[in-house]
Design a protein around this motif. Structure first.
Motif, PDB file in Angstrom:
ATOM      1  N   PRO A 154       0.816  -1.222   0.000  1.00 29.66           N
ATOM      2  CA  PRO A 154       0.000   0.000   0.000  1.00 29.66           C
ATOM      3  C   PRO A 154       0.856   1.282   0.000  1.00 29.66           C
ATOM      4  O   PRO A 154       0.465   2.272  -0.601  1.00 29.66           O
ATOM      5  CB  PRO A 154      -0.819  -0.128   1.286  1.00 29.66           C
ATOM      6  CG  PRO A 154      -0.959  -1.613   1.460  1.00 29.66           C
ATOM      7  CD  PRO A 154       0.328  -2.202   0.981  1.00 29.66           C
ATOM      8  N   ASN A 155       2.020   1.264   0.637  1.00 34.99           N
ATOM      9  CA  ASN A 155       2.853   2.468   0.606  1.00 34.99           C
ATOM     10  C   ASN A 155       4.196   2.235  -0.065  1.00 34.99           C
ATOM     11  O   ASN A 155       5.179   2.924   0.214  1.00 34.99           O
ATOM     12  CB  ASN A 155       3.072   2.991   2.039  1.00 34.99           C
ATOM     13  CG  ASN A 155       1.783   3.544   2.597  1.00 34.99           C
ATOM     14  OD1 ASN A 155       1.124   4.379   1.972  1.00 34.99           O
ATOM     15  ND2 ASN A 155       1.366   3.025   3.748  1.00 34.99           N
ATOM     16  N   ALA A 156       4.245   1.263  -0.921  1.00 34.12           N
ATOM     17  CA  ALA A 156       5.500   0.995  -1.642  1.00 34.12           C
ATOM     18  C   ALA A 156       5.166   0.485  -3.039  1.00 34.12           C
ATOM     19  O   ALA A 156       4.948  -0.700  -3.245  1.00 34.12           O
ATOM     20  CB  ALA A 156       6.341  -0.038  -0.881  1.00 34.12           C
ATOM     21  N   GLY A 157       5.052   1.439  -3.970  1.00 37.89           N
ATOM     22  CA  GLY A 157       4.809   1.082  -5.371  1.00 37.89           C
ATOM     23  C   GLY A 157       5.981   1.585  -6.180  1.00 37.89           C
ATOM     24  O   GLY A 157       6.986   0.886  -6.368  1.00 37.89           O
ATOM     25  N   SER A 158       5.907   2.849  -6.592  1.00 32.25           N
ATOM     26  CA  SER A 158       7.052   3.449  -7.307  1.00 32.25           C
ATOM     27  C   SER A 158       8.291   3.410  -6.424  1.00 32.25           C
ATOM     28  O   SER A 158       9.391   3.113  -6.882  1.00 32.25           O
ATOM     29  CB  SER A 158       6.744   4.904  -7.673  1.00 32.25           C
ATOM     30  OG  SER A 158       5.585   4.956  -8.454  1.00 32.25           O
ATOM     31  N   ASP A 159       8.078   3.717  -5.155  1.00 32.08           N
ATOM     32  CA  ASP A 159       9.195   3.672  -4.209  1.00 32.08           C
ATOM     33  C   ASP A 159       9.216   2.284  -3.556  1.00 32.08           C
ATOM     34  O   ASP A 159       8.990   2.135  -2.351  1.00 32.08           O
ATOM     35  CB  ASP A 159       8.999   4.776  -3.157  1.00 32.08           C
ATOM     36  CG  ASP A 159      10.155   4.823  -2.180  1.00 32.08           C
ATOM     37  OD1 ASP A 159      11.220   4.219  -2.482  1.00 32.08           O
ATOM     38  OD2 ASP A 159       9.986   5.425  -1.109  1.00 32.08           O
ATOM     39  N   LEU A 191       9.356  -0.869   1.016  1.00 33.68           N
ATOM     40  CA  LEU A 191       8.428  -1.937   1.424  1.00 33.68           C
ATOM     41  C   LEU A 191       8.664  -2.357   2.880  1.00 33.68           C
ATOM     42  O   LEU A 191       9.791  -2.312   3.392  1.00 33.68           O
ATOM     43  CB  LEU A 191       8.547  -3.138   0.486  1.00 33.68           C
ATOM     44  CG  LEU A 191       9.861  -3.916   0.421  1.00 33.68           C
ATOM     45  CD1 LEU A 191       9.885  -5.055   1.409  1.00 33.68           C
ATOM     46  CD2 LEU A 191      10.077  -4.440  -0.991  1.00 33.68           C
ATOM     47  N   ARG A 192       7.533  -2.782   3.527  1.00 36.17           N
ATOM     48  CA  ARG A 192       7.623  -3.043   4.969  1.00 36.17           C
ATOM     49  C   ARG A 192       7.230  -4.438   5.392  1.00 36.17           C
ATOM     50  O   ARG A 192       7.295  -4.767   6.582  1.00 36.17           O
ATOM     51  CB  ARG A 192       6.761  -2.016   5.708  1.00 36.17           C
ATOM     52  CG  ARG A 192       7.429  -0.651   5.685  1.00 36.17           C
ATOM     53  CD  ARG A 192       6.508   0.476   6.001  1.00 36.17           C
ATOM     54  NE  ARG A 192       5.806   0.312   7.273  1.00 36.17           N
ATOM     55  CZ  ARG A 192       4.957   1.204   7.742  1.00 36.17           C
ATOM     56  NH1 ARG A 192       4.712   2.300   7.063  1.00 36.17           N
ATOM     57  NH2 ARG A 192       4.351   1.002   8.890  1.00 36.17           N
ATOM     58  N   GLN A 201       1.622  -6.925   4.214  1.00 35.22           N
ATOM     59  CA  GLN A 201       0.588  -6.919   3.168  1.00 35.22           C
ATOM     60  C   GLN A 201       1.156  -6.535   1.813  1.00 35.22           C
ATOM     61  O   GLN A 201       1.970  -5.605   1.701  1.00 35.22           O
ATOM     62  CB  GLN A 201      -0.516  -5.918   3.512  1.00 35.22           C
ATOM     63  CG  GLN A 201      -1.653  -5.969   2.493  1.00 35.22           C
ATOM     64  CD  GLN A 201      -2.534  -4.732   2.482  1.00 35.22           C
ATOM     65  OE1 GLN A 201      -2.541  -3.953   3.445  1.00 35.22           O
ATOM     66  NE2 GLN A 201      -3.273  -4.547   1.401  1.00 35.22           N
ATOM     67  N   LYS A 202       0.720  -7.229   0.786  1.00 44.45           N
ATOM     68  CA  LYS A 202       1.002  -6.870  -0.610  1.00 44.45           C
ATOM     69  C   LYS A 202      -0.295  -6.398  -1.245  1.00 44.45           C
ATOM     70  O   LYS A 202      -1.392  -6.755  -0.784  1.00 44.45           O
ATOM     71  CB  LYS A 202       1.566  -8.079  -1.374  1.00 44.45           C
ATOM     72  CG  LYS A 202       2.900  -8.575  -0.817  1.00 44.45           C
ATOM     73  CD  LYS A 202       4.006  -7.572  -1.065  1.00 44.45           C
ATOM     74  CE  LYS A 202       5.305  -7.935  -0.378  1.00 44.45           C
ATOM     75  NZ  LYS A 202       6.366  -6.940  -0.618  1.00 44.45           N
TER      76      LYS A 202
END
Ligand SMILES: Cc1cc2nc3c(=O)[nH]c(=O)nc-3n(C[C@H](O)[C@H](O)[C@H](O)COP(=O)(O)OP(=O)(O)OC[C@H]3O[C@@H](n4cnc5c(N)ncnc54)[C@H](O)[C@@H]3O)c2cc1C
Length: 396
Positions: A131-136, A140-141, A156-157
């Motif tokens: 959810p908060n790691a696409g382009s960046d 990823l967490r 989560q993916k």
């Protein structure tokens, strides 16, 4: 670059087309023409049929089941298969994790996973975006913590294509929270049936289920399912992304779609009483522009495949991806323009019963137009590809 002569190539193309005509069922072709996402069954069946002929993974090294064809043969194979409305095979095993395993996998991983990818019996999906790691992506967490012979994964993916079909997911996870973002990432191969994994659908604007959310809660993954070294996942992830972008040229599909556009424009009139759209100079110019750009795209792909550009490989893959995505979107927008109100329904049960207007190319035009908005997003957005070209190609 290619040692196959013109008459051998013509014979090869006939062989490919004859094989496709003889082996594709009418149902498989109809689903492709009507713009449905391929079902797991269609992809598995077609993969198995191609595998029986030794053609399921032409681009793989021969020792792993590839065909040894030249780049030209591989390209015309894809073009002819698309032209015959063959379902596209699921890319996640054949194009993404397969080549990673050839290069970086352990012998045990090659033995366990490559045969199922080759014959189409094992489906994979790609667990990169969050959810908060696409382009960046490096932010990823999803966390993996070592516990004896296992990693325990939580997180989560999102946007996970075909996760609802998949038997396995290749996943980027964070194994070191203290290191620089890229340095603390590991790639794991995770069985989708492991307790603690939940898959939830996301319905896209074409009203179909293709993408999903995937949740991991205390999922135990054996250490032998790690690809390469711990904390070196970024290296394998980048190798895979470059392959993904080169595979995103969409040349075979765009060639087929252009043909369909001409067929539509040959039948549809701009207004009642007018001649066919293809005789309208303004619309004809649009078609010509698309065809010229598609030809230029094809030439660019050839130059990249023959290593004739001198451009950094990552920048070249990004250039191809941007152009391929733009053309796919442009041609499907021209379908909609040409079809007018006939394009309104999303799907049709049969090619001739979609609208009641009897326009055979209407079914699937709108659903494909809508889902193709995503081709400039997945595999890295066009904006990100521009950044790669600036950095790697132009050294800015
Ligand atoms: C149909 C579909 C299928 C997908 N399948 C998968 C899959 O199977 N597996 C998987 O892991 N992921 C998948 N994805 C996810 C995809 O890779 C991401 O959506 C993509 O990388 C963009 O990330 P984001 O959605 O988080 O958008 P963001 O990164 O939040 O970007 C939002 C907007 O900001 C722009 N932007 C962001 N950063 C910059 C920058 N530095 N410079 C300029 N502009 C910027 C972007 O271009 C975009 O327009 C899929 C996505 C879609 C739509």
């Amino acid at each position: 670059m290619d040692d196959i002569n013109a008459s051998d190539l013509a014979a090869f193309r006939r062989e490919v087309r004859d094989f496709a005509q003889a082996n594709l069922t009418p149902e498989m072709r109809d689903r492709v023409r009507q713009g449905f996402h391929a079902t797991r069954q269609d992809m598995a069946d077609w993969n198995r049929i191609l595998h029986g002929r030794g053609w399921s993974a032409p681009h793989w090294p021969v020792e792993h089941g590839g065909t040894g064809w030249s780049a030209l043969q591989r390209m015309v194979f894809d073009i002819d298969m698309a032209d015959c409305d063959a379902p596209e095979l699921s890319p996640f095993g054949l194009f993404l994790i397969g080549p990673v395993l050839h290069r970086f996998g352990s012998e045990d991983q090659k033995r366990r996973y490559l045969p199922g990818i080759l014959d189409g019996s094992t489906f994979w999906c790609q667990g990169y975006s969050e959810p908060n790691a696409g382009s960046d992506l490096a932010s990823l967490r999803t966390r993996a913590v070592r516990d004896g012979d296992h990693y325990v994964v939580n997180g989560q993916k999102i946007w996970t294509s075909e996760a609802h079909y998949a038997d396995m997911i290749f996943c980027l996870v964070r194994t070191d929270t203290g290191a620089k973002a890229q340095a603390g990432i590991t790639m794991l191969l995770i069985d989708m049936n492991t307790p603690g994994i939940t898959v939830r659908p996301i319905i896209t604007q074409d009203m179909a289920r293709y993408v999903n959310e995937v949740f991991f809660e205390d999922v135990r993954v054996p250490v032998e399912n790690r690809v390469g070294d711990e904390n070196k996942g970024w290296t394998y992830a980048k190798f895979l992304l470059e392959n993904e972008r080169t595979a995103s040229a969409y040349l075979p599909q765009s060639k087929r779609d252009l043909k369909r556009l001409k067929a539509i424009a040959g039948r549809m009139a701009a207004d009642e009483g007018d001649g066919p759209l293809i005789d309208d100079p303004a619309f004809d110019a649009e078609i010509a522009r698309a065809e010229i750009d598609l030809t230029a795209h094809e030439m660019m792909i050839w130059r990249v495949l023959s290593d004739a550009t001198g451009i950094d490989s990552a920048a070249a893959a990004s250039m191809i991806k941007i152009r391929g995505a733009e053309l796919r979107q442009r041609i499907s927008a021209l379908w909609i323009e040409a079809l007018g109100p006939h394009a309104l329904p999303l799907y049709g049960p049969k090619p001739d019963s979609n609208t009641g207007f009897g326009e055979p190319d209407a079914p699937g035009a709108m659903s494909q137009f809508l889902i193709r908005r995503a081709v400039s997003i997945y595999g890295g957005t066009n904006e990100i590809q521009h950044e790669i070209i600036a950095k790697r190609g132009l050294r800015l």
